[in-house]
Design a protein around this motif. Structure first.
Motif, PDB file in Angstrom:
ATOM      1  N   GLY A 258      -7.271   2.506  30.283  1.00 60.02           N
ATOM      2  CA  GLY A 258      -7.378   1.449  29.279  1.00 60.02           C
ATOM      3  C   GLY A 258      -8.304   1.762  28.121  1.00 60.02           C
ATOM      4  O   GLY A 258      -8.883   0.844  27.540  1.00 60.02           O
ATOM      5  N   ARG A 259      -8.444   3.053  27.782  1.00 64.00           N
ATOM      6  CA  ARG A 259      -9.271   3.425  26.625  1.00 64.00           C
ATOM      7  C   ARG A 259      -8.924   2.542  25.433  1.00 64.00           C
ATOM      8  O   ARG A 259      -7.745   2.375  25.111  1.00 64.00           O
ATOM      9  CB  ARG A 259      -8.983   4.879  26.251  1.00 64.00           C
ATOM     10  N   ASN A 260      -9.981   1.998  24.810  1.00 64.99           N
ATOM     11  CA  ASN A 260      -9.696   1.003  23.770  1.00 64.99           C
ATOM     12  C   ASN A 260     -10.477   1.218  22.481  1.00 64.99           C
ATOM     13  O   ASN A 260     -10.632   0.303  21.688  1.00 64.99           O
ATOM     14  CB  ASN A 260      -9.976  -0.398  24.326  1.00 64.99           C
ATOM     15  N   GLY A 261     -11.019   2.439  22.293  1.00 64.16           N
ATOM     16  CA  GLY A 261     -11.723   2.736  21.047  1.00 64.16           C
ATOM     17  C   GLY A 261     -13.138   2.194  20.998  1.00 64.16           C
ATOM     18  O   GLY A 261     -13.846   2.377  20.004  1.00 64.16           O
ATOM     19  N   ASP A 262     -13.561   1.495  22.075  1.00 65.21           N
ATOM     20  CA  ASP A 262     -14.906   0.929  22.115  1.00 65.21           C
ATOM     21  C   ASP A 262     -15.845   1.973  22.719  1.00 65.21           C
ATOM     22  O   ASP A 262     -15.654   2.400  23.863  1.00 65.21           O
ATOM     23  CB  ASP A 262     -14.889  -0.343  22.962  1.00 65.21           C
ATOM     24  N   GLU A 263     -16.861   2.370  21.961  1.00 66.58           N
ATOM     25  CA  GLU A 263     -17.743   3.459  22.406  1.00 66.58           C
ATOM     26  C   GLU A 263     -18.430   3.159  23.739  1.00 66.58           C
ATOM     27  O   GLU A 263     -18.738   4.071  24.499  1.00 66.58           O
ATOM     28  CB  GLU A 263     -18.807   3.729  21.338  1.00 66.58           C
ATOM     29  N   ARG A 264     -18.610   1.873  24.063  1.00 65.74           N
ATOM     30  CA  ARG A 264     -19.336   1.530  25.288  1.00 65.74           C
ATOM     31  C   ARG A 264     -18.583   1.933  26.558  1.00 65.74           C
ATOM     32  O   ARG A 264     -19.168   2.045  27.621  1.00 65.74           O
ATOM     33  CB  ARG A 264     -19.602   0.022  25.323  1.00 65.74           C
ATOM     34  N   TYR A 265     -17.274   2.084  26.435  1.00 67.59           N
ATOM     35  CA  TYR A 265     -16.495   2.381  27.637  1.00 67.59           C
ATOM     36  C   TYR A 265     -16.070   3.848  27.737  1.00 67.59           C
ATOM     37  O   TYR A 265     -15.500   4.259  28.740  1.00 67.59           O
ATOM     38  CB  TYR A 265     -15.241   1.501  27.684  1.00 67.59           C
ATOM     39  N   GLN A 266     -16.343   4.627  26.672  1.00 67.64           N
ATOM     40  CA  GLN A 266     -15.777   5.982  26.646  1.00 67.64           C
ATOM     41  C   GLN A 266     -16.237   6.842  27.822  1.00 67.64           C
ATOM     42  O   GLN A 266     -15.439   7.555  28.419  1.00 67.64           O
ATOM     43  CB  GLN A 266     -16.106   6.698  25.318  1.00 67.64           C
ATOM     44  N   SER A 267     -17.517   6.754  28.176  1.00 61.33           N
ATOM     45  CA  SER A 267     -17.985   7.656  29.234  1.00 61.33           C
ATOM     46  C   SER A 267     -17.370   7.289  30.589  1.00 61.33           C
ATOM     47  O   SER A 267     -17.107   8.165  31.418  1.00 61.33           O
ATOM     48  CB  SER A 267     -19.509   7.671  29.303  1.00 61.33           C
ATOM     49  N   ILE A 268     -17.113   6.009  30.813  1.00 60.68           N
ATOM     50  CA  ILE A 268     -16.459   5.618  32.078  1.00 60.68           C
ATOM     51  C   ILE A 268     -15.045   6.193  32.120  1.00 60.68           C
ATOM     52  O   ILE A 268     -14.617   6.777  33.122  1.00 60.68           O
ATOM     53  CB  ILE A 268     -16.391   4.079  32.214  1.00 60.68           C
ATOM     54  N   TYR A 269     -14.341   6.049  30.999  1.00 68.60           N
ATOM     55  CA  TYR A 269     -12.975   6.577  30.967  1.00 68.60           C
ATOM     56  C   TYR A 269     -12.976   8.105  31.085  1.00 68.60           C
ATOM     57  O   TYR A 269     -12.133   8.684  31.762  1.00 68.60           O
ATOM     58  CB  TYR A 269     -12.253   6.120  29.695  1.00 68.60           C
TER      59      TYR A 269
END
Lengths: 333, 394, 87
Positions: free
Chosen positions: A256-267
């Motif tokens: 669900g990568r969504n362009g939000d930097e806060r989630y990039q490392s989890i993805y």
């Protein structure tokens, strides 16, 4: 449980970097609603807000074709546009004489209720409103009903959320979404300070047993709450272990990568676990909304239908302190 | 076979904070419905409500674990009932944060209780208000999960006025299916201009004190509150343990905001709950009815009783004490059903001088006998009808 | 100059169509003597409340009593009678 049929109304995906006027004007991806004539009776259509319309639009073609033993919806917001329209009336008419339609339509269970009315269906009927896990919770609910009730053999399960000016505004203020004048086609890989908003409705017809027409089943749903990053990767490994699968058994990974930097490392972490799987970023085709995993399962269904050998498709999503894994299996023909 | 039992519960309503205060008022036959002191609305002047009789500040003082991070009245009420529930069940912090513990909650209004702030925020008339994070329907549950470190499972249900009954049902099923060892289930709603104007626009609010099951009833009173039950599972239950014996969720499939004359949904919900509990109708000792006080609901519910039961068992609506607490009603009335079982009593049906005739009902209130099985009904918009049966181990 | 009954009727029908968001019905298709409820229009109790709001906002007519409401909202004709009697 087995997916027999799936239906989706979603955003228009641009072919090039030119996102078109609708995006420029609204700063989010909106669905192009179909002509509902012949799908939704006009006497009912006249009252519906967008979320209910979208949901009906994807549900009715299915629900009129099959027996339905349960109706279970996932929607984070329900008809929020109607809700704020009613709210605006309250303030603007100083709590005077108000029209009730917006109020009745704004309750998140309006869609599930309307589906029951239109099909005269007295069966199990539930609506989950747990933000980014609403759809996953609806699937878990159905799994429990299949276990607990012998007479529930099939169901319609949906994932529906609309974007209205109001919830877009609120979710921009809370930092979930971001307003951009222009975004690249592969915006899901960007490092924005929020996600690009979308909307959509997906509906599934699910059966307890395979009836030979479909061998695609939702094998596992795992939901997480308030997890640390390392716990998320552990959860993925645990899920595979539980189902006696190795990372190489997963042919498709959709995140669900969504362009939000806060989630990039989890993805990054989760995607790195599956170096040999075909990688898909489902939100590049549906943008971010809280029941977007409905679209991810829809895509998985389409992809797996084309496979002839046993295949596994894993969906991972995280948003708003919630995580989910959905494992879908195609049994060999 | 394992049974899902009630390990504890917590409640806040117009009858006060805590099960003890609620029971005391029920025993005395004193209603909590009056003109509100803290709720601001044009209707606060002349209409009656089941308001929790404390200001937000006073409610916060009753909290043992400090105020919620996002401090809406809904979130405060939820935490109050939740704290009592986990304390009465004696849940330890490690039990709460176990991956085998979950929460299923519900709310219809959520953060919309701050209707004017939502209006300003949604229309971007101001900088974000302090309530900006509370408008999400699941926010109250997320706040609880964060504060009490619940990581195992969380869900939020919204089936309007039957929401928390469905939370109780789903929690029971999660335990029976061995997905969890412990689940805290319930719901919360606070008074809001939003719902008051909504129900008023449908012309189903009685400005005066509501009169459930009375010939002269004119509508409902809105209330506020929260209720949570701690559910666990065991193969061996001690004498007098209270347990979830039956449940059903069915749909009336008639109208978005009214029940059918034929009461299809209510009848099916009650019948299927009885089947699940493996009880025959005449084993039900008391029904805590949905009984909102609207002409439509009470007539159809009573008709449904007449179809399900040969002789209608004693029934009453405790909404004449609390008002209609919407998403919280299922849980609050489940707790009253549990109190009835525990204390072998039911309470006077208030404001009911001319009971609806036509349907033969037995003595309805002040029941003082051994109570073994209680049915609790919750019906909502969207045709959502749920029925629960609670029982006591003999 | 006061409007003729027919002019008021057309305006009223336009309000009915707008307030009830009737999708495939044109204002002029509603007959003056046609029953609004229980007939071809397929209106229900929520619509009657919507019409009460319409009468309040557009004509300043307040209907408190549901029984009175049912008589007034019977047809376009009966609403017209009420509008004309108020002026």
């Amino acid at each position: 449980m087995y997916i027999q049929e799936a239906n989706h109304i979603g955003i228009h995906v641009p072919d090039s970097d030119d996102l078109g006027n609708i995006f420029l004007e609204n700063k989010c991806f909106l669905v192009q609603e179909p002509d509902y004539t012949g799908i939704i009776p006009s006497n009912i259509l006249r009252r519906m807000g967008k979320a209910v319309r979208l949901g009906m639009g994807v549900a009715l073609p299915i629900i009129q074709k099959y027996p339905v033993d349960a109706i279970i919806m996932g929607t984070a917001n329900g008809g929020l546009e109607d809700c704020i329209k009613f709210l605006n009336q309250i303030v603007e008419f100083e709590e005077g004489v108000l029209t009730p339609t917006n109020f009745v339509q704004s309750t998140p269970n309006a869609l599930a209720g309307q589906l029951a009315i239109l099909t005269q269906n007295h069966c199990y009927n539930n609506t989950h409103t747990n933000n980014a896990l609403s759809f996953e919770n609806a699937l878990i609910d159905l799994k429990l009903q299949f276990e607990d009730h012998e007479n529930i053999q099939n169901a319609i399960v949906g994932a529906v959320d609309e974007i209205s000016t109001y919830n877009f505004t609120i979710d921009c203020l809370t930092g979930i979404f971001i307003k951009k004048d222009q975004v690249a086609k592969n915006w899901v890989l960007e490092n924005y300070k929020g996600a690009i908003a979308g909307e959509g409705a997906t509906m599934f017809y699910l059966t307890k047993h395979s009836n030979n027409t479909s061998t695609i089943k939702i094998k596992a749903i795992s939901v997480g709450l308030l997890l640390d990053e390392h716990e998320i990767s552990e959860n993925v490994k645990e899920l595979l272990l539980k189902h006696q699968l190795s990372v190489n058994d997963i042919q498709f990974i959709s995140t669900g990568r969504n362009g939000d930097e806060r989630y990039q490392s989890i993805y990054d972490q989760v995607e790195a676990l599956f170096p040999n799987a075909a990688l898909n970023h489902f939100k590049s085709k549906c943008a971010e909304y809280k029941t977007a995993t409905g679209f991810a399962v829809y895509e998985a269904f389409q992809t797996l239908q084309k496979q002839t050998k046993t295949s596994h498709y894993l969906i991972f999503n995280t948003l708003n302190q919630r995580q989910s894994l959905i494992l879908i299996e195609k049994e060999s023909n | 076979m394992s049974q899902v039992y009630v390990a504890g519960f917590g409640i806040v309503s117009a009858l006060g904070i805590g099960a003890e205060s609620n029971l005391k008022h029920l025993k005395k036959g004193v209603s909590g419905i009056r003109k509100p002191k803290y709720f601001h609305s044009k209707y606060a002047e002349n209409y009656h409500f089941g308001e929790v009789p404390f200001s937000d500040e006073d409610l916060i003082r009753h909290l043992s674990f400090g105020p919620p991070e996002n401090c809406s009245r809904t979130n405060i009420l939820a935490q109050l009932a939740f704290e009592e529930a986990i304390q009465s069940a004696g849940l330890s912090t490690s039990e709460l944060s176990s991956f085998r513990t979950g929460i299923i909650s519900s709310s219809t209004v959520g953060g919309m209780c701050n209707t004017d702030d939502l209006y300003a925020d949604a229309n971007e008339f101001q900088d974000p208000s302090q309530f900006i994070h509370t408008y999400d329907n699941a926010n109250h549950a997320l706040e609880l999960a964060k504060k009490f470190k619940i990581k195992g499972f969380m869900d939020v249900i919204n089936t309007a006025c039957s929401s928390s009954a469905n939370a109780i049902m789903l929690g029971t099923q999660l335990l029976l299916s061995n997905q969890l060892d412990c689940v805290i289930v319930g719901g919360v709603d606070s008074l809001a201009k939003y719902t008051v104007n909504g129900f008023n626009s449908l012309r189903i609010l009685d400005p005066a004190w509501c009169k459930p099951f009375d010939e002269s009833r004119e509508g409902l009173n809105l209330g506020e509150g929260a209720g949570y039950l701690v559910l666990k599972k065991s193969a061996i239950l001690e004498k007098n343990t209270l347990y979830v014996n039956g449940y059903a969720n069915q749909n009336d499939a008639f109208h978005p905001s009214a029940t059918s004359e034929e009461a299809h949904g209510p009848i099916l919900a009650m019948q299927k709950a009885l089947v699940k509990a493996e009880l025959v109708p005449n084993q039900i000792d008391y029904i805590n009815a949905h009984g909102t006080g609207t002409p439509n609901n009470d007539r159809t519910e009573l008709f449904a009783f007449s179809q399900v039961f040969d002789g209608i068992p004693p029934y009453s609506s405790t909404k004449s004490y609390t008002g209609h607490t919407l998403a919280a009603a299922g849980a609050i009335e489940a707790i009253y059903s549990l109190l009835a079982l525990r204390h072998n009593e039911t309470w006077k049906a208030l404001n009911n001088p001319t009971p609806i005739e036509h349907f033969k009902a037995q003595e309805k209130d002040n029941l003082q006998k051994e109570i073994h099985h209680v049915m609790s009904n919750s019906f909502g918009f969207g045709g959502n009808c749920s029925s629960l049966i609670f029982s006591k181990v003999v | 100059m006061s409007k003729s009954r027919e002019e008021i009727a057309l305006e009223l029908k336009q309000h009915i169509v707008t307030y009830l968001n009737l999708l495939d019905i044109k204002p002029e298709e509603i007959k003056n003597d046609e029953p609004l409820f229980g007939g071809d229009l397929g209106l229900d109790s929520i619509d009657s409340v919507e019409l009460i709001v319409m009468l309040d906002r557009e004509y300043g007519i307040k209907i408190k009593n549901p029984t009175e409401g049912r008589t007034i909202l019977n047809s376009v004709d009966s609403i017209l009678d009420k509008i004309q009697s108020e002026n």
